[in-house]
Design a protein around this motif. Structure first.
Motif: not given
Length: 107
Positions: A53, A100, A103
């Motif tokens: 992120d 990540y 996600s």
């Protein structure tokens, strides 16, 4: 410079059994994707590329040895270049990238 086969093998060990895992040559190295999203790569320039992120990337640059990835002289937010010190360190970085990638919506 080609990517390090030994590093790619170590990444494979960490990600063994990961659902939706694929490998693809990109950025002059070998990328590991989860659900079509890049998690990490054995870089063609040496070391590891980790996708995180953007906000987390800024914090990791400030608090770890990670450096921003540059492509054609431009820093790429959310992409880090790291030199893992040992297998434990490698596992932590691979898990950051894998977490990540998990996600994100599958491609």
């Amino acid at each position: 410079m080609a990517y390090e086969e030994e590093l790619a093998a170590r990444i494979r060990e960490v990600l063994a059994g990961e659902p939706g895992l694929t490998e693809q040559k990109m950025f002059g190295g070998l990328a590991f994707l989860i659900g079509g999203n890049m998690a990490v790569a054995a870089s063609g320039q040496g070391g590891l590329l980790v996708h995180v992120d953007k906000a987390a990337g800024e914090e990791l640059i400030r608090t770890t040895s990670a450096q921003p990835m540059e492509m054609r002289g431009r820093k790429m937010a959310g992409w880090l270049r790291v030199e893992p010190a040992d297998d434990g360190d490698l596992g932590e970085w691979v898990e950051r990238g894998a977490g990540y990638a998990r996600s994100l919506p599958s491609k």
